[in-house]
Design an enzyme around this catalytic site. Structure first.
Site, PDB file in Angstrom:
ATOM      1  N   GLU A  92       0.802  -1.208   0.000  1.00  0.00           N
ATOM      2  CA  GLU A  92       0.000   0.000   0.000  1.00  0.00           C
ATOM      3  C   GLU A  92       0.845   1.273   0.000  1.00  0.00           C
ATOM      4  O   GLU A  92       0.515   2.258  -0.635  1.00  0.00           O
ATOM      5  CB  GLU A  92      -0.916  -0.020   1.232  1.00  0.00           C
ATOM      6  CG  GLU A  92      -1.697   1.243   1.388  1.00  0.00           C
ATOM      7  CD  GLU A  92      -3.174   0.996   1.567  1.00  0.00           C
ATOM      8  OE1 GLU A  92      -3.564  -0.168   1.766  1.00  0.00           O
ATOM      9  OE2 GLU A  92      -3.916   1.975   1.509  1.00  0.00           O
ATOM     10  N   ASP A  93       1.952   1.247   0.734  1.00  0.00           N
ATOM     11  CA  ASP A  93       2.692   2.488   0.968  1.00  0.00           C
ATOM     12  C   ASP A  93       4.058   2.582   0.290  1.00  0.00           C
ATOM     13  O   ASP A  93       4.745   3.586   0.440  1.00  0.00           O
ATOM     14  CB  ASP A  93       2.910   2.686   2.485  1.00  0.00           C
ATOM     15  CG  ASP A  93       1.602   2.990   3.199  1.00  0.00           C
ATOM     16  OD1 ASP A  93       0.664   3.437   2.515  1.00  0.00           O
ATOM     17  OD2 ASP A  93       1.522   2.776   4.411  1.00  0.00           O
TER      18      ASP A  93
END
Ligand code: MN
Length: 507
Positions: A92-93
């Site tokens: 996600e990051d």
């Protein structure tokens, strides 16, 4: 407390895992070393991926996945889950993808990280967001229950670093914790995680009451604590003359669970009066065997007079979430009131860690086949049918998050229902046919109305009429659970299609 030194935090994680390996002892030396090696690879991978990233608090980002993994290890979860905890924010990051994780790690690890990523960020606001969040959470849990453990550990660390966020975001996360995460942890009987989640969120959601409780508690607590130390000495002395050798006798303060104390103080009969909370501090006894539990109970009752109606045998009749212990509240010679909790070490671990404690991940791969978790699949089936978010939330609040009661069939089987459930709910929870043919009910051998509110411990007998064709449409108002309501609707539809619907309206 967290240091800003990732290497140090990683070593802490290694120590917890090594300690777990030593306790369970179900790995040979090579397997144990392989696990540690994998853990190190996962750490290096996550470290590289999050390199140069910082959290809102200013810490290096890697501190967050490390804290998540430490919590999972403390909860004694398997190595796959701990590794997935280290990697949970990577897709996600960072610029590393889930496919990349699949190439480098075990498929189980990738599956868990994928599950967490799917829960990811939500585009909705307000109530829509709340409903969507719950739906996603239950889907993820049904695929692999370990996803929710990672989510709990992730949320715990986020709550600890909440001060770095804007007030609005802070409040949203704290509220969501009280409304969604803590009730799910409770339903999974993970008492210690539930308590931690609630206490961390408490001060953000109810700041005034949080201050109030922290102001009134210490004084009352010190008085009780001092007194209970004296009682503890008396009990130790008495037990030393018996055969029972307790493993632990400890003062168990409710300061550890501030939010649950707060909810108790709000009850009408307590009305914010701390002196009416008898179990502000309880004495907890952990003993080797079940018969020791009952033995200790007998000894305590020979020393102090028990308060009628406050002896609870949750060993013979566990709570719906599986909780087991003996509880008793007694009057001491000085007229004080003291609560005791008696349990074995196994019961204690089950109460603290719930289903995380004795889960065989190797065999099940996180799949839900245990009786305790049947409700997740039921809920999942049922939520597919309800498209309206408002109705979904109403029902879920009732079915899942309401306090649970347990009642008995005449044969002694336990049926677990939400508080406020009626004999109609009971009948449909036992079997659709029993519901459809129901004409009356007896509770503890007395005839009752079908709208009667059942209480824990009730023995419920359903009176049936074999010739009955369909349920009464009025029952849709009486039934409280979604299971009963949807079964009544289905039966009415079937009947309507088969014959003349008016017959039921005019029996
Ligand atoms: Mn995270």
């Amino acid at each position: 407390m967290w240091s800003n030194n990732p290497q140090k935090e990683f070593e802490k994680l290694l120590k917890i895992v090594e300690k777990n390996q030593a306790i369970t002892g179900n790995l040979n030396k090579k397997e144990a070393l392989d696990d540690l090696e994998m853990l190190r690879l996962a750490y290096d991978y996550a470290f590289e991926a999050h390199h140069h990233q910082t959290r809102a608090s200013g810490e290096p980002y890697i501190i967050h996945p490390l804290a998540t993994a430490q919590k999972l290890a403390e909860t004694k979860l398997d190595i796959t889950t701990i590794i997935a905890g280290l990697l949970h924010d990577v897709p996600e990051d960072t610029d590393r993808t889930l496919e990349d994780i699949e190439k480098n790690f075990d498929p189980e690890v990738a599956k868990l990280v994928g599950g967490i990523t799917k829960l990811g960020r939500l585009k909705y606001r307000g109530m829509e967001r709340y409903a969507e969040n719950l739906r996603k959470m239950f889907v993820a849990m049904s695929e692999d229950i370990r996803v929710i453990f990672i989510k709990f550990a992730d949320r715990l660390h986020n709550l600890k670093t909440l001060d770095a966020l804007l007030p609005e975001k802070r409040l949203r996360i704290a509220k969501e914790t009280l409304e969604i995460y803590a009730p799910i942890a409770d339903r999974l009987s993970m008492g210690s995680i539930k308590g931690e989640l609630e206490d961390l969120a408490f001060k953000y959601v109810y700041p005034e009451d949080y201050k109030w409780i922290n102001k009134i508690l210490p004084k009352e607590y010190r008085i009780k604590e001092k007194y209970l130390k004296k009682i503890k000495e008396e009990v130790i002395k008495k037990l030393s003359q018996s055969e029972i050798k307790p493993k632990e006798l400890s003062l168990q303060g409710r300061t550890k669970h501030l939010y649950s104390l707060y909810k108790k103080l709000l009850r009408p009969e307590i009305n914010r009066d701390l002196s009416k909370v008898y179990d502000l501090i309880a004495l907890r006894l952990i003993v080797p065997t079940i018969s020791d539990c009952y033995g200790v109970l007998g000894i305590l009752h020979s020393m102090y007079r028990p308060m009628p109606g406050r002896i609870k045998d949750y060993i013979a009749n566990p709570k719906p979430n599986g909780y087991q212990s003996l509880h008793t509240t007694v009057f001491t010679d000085d007229g004080e009131i003291v609560e005791f909790q008696i349990r074995t070490q196994e019961m204690h671990e089950a109460a603290e860690y719930g289903i995380a404690a004795h889960w065989n991940y190797k065999e099940t791969g996180g799949q839900l086949n245990s009786q305790n978790l049947k409700w997740i699949n039921e809920l999942l089936e049922w939520q597919k049918q309800i498209k309206d978010n408002n109705q979904f939330l109403q029902t879920i609040k009732f079915d899942i998050f309401q306090n649970r009661i347990f009642v008995f069939t005449p044969k002694g089987d336990v049926i677990d229902l939400p508080e406020g459930a009626t004999p109609i709910d009971f009948a449909y929870h036992v079997h659709s046919n029993l519901g459809d043919k129901c004409t009356g009910a007896k509770v503890n051998n007395q005839l009752v109305n079908l709208s009667y509110q059942l209480k824990s411990g009730d023995i419920v007998e359903i009176i049936i009429d074999k010739n009955r064709k369909a349920p009464n449409p009025d029952w849709l108002e009486i039934a409280k659970t979604s299971v009963a309501k949807s079964k009544i609707r289905a039966a009415l539809n079937r009947y309507k299609n088969n014959s003349n619907f008016l017959k039921i309206l005019k029996p």
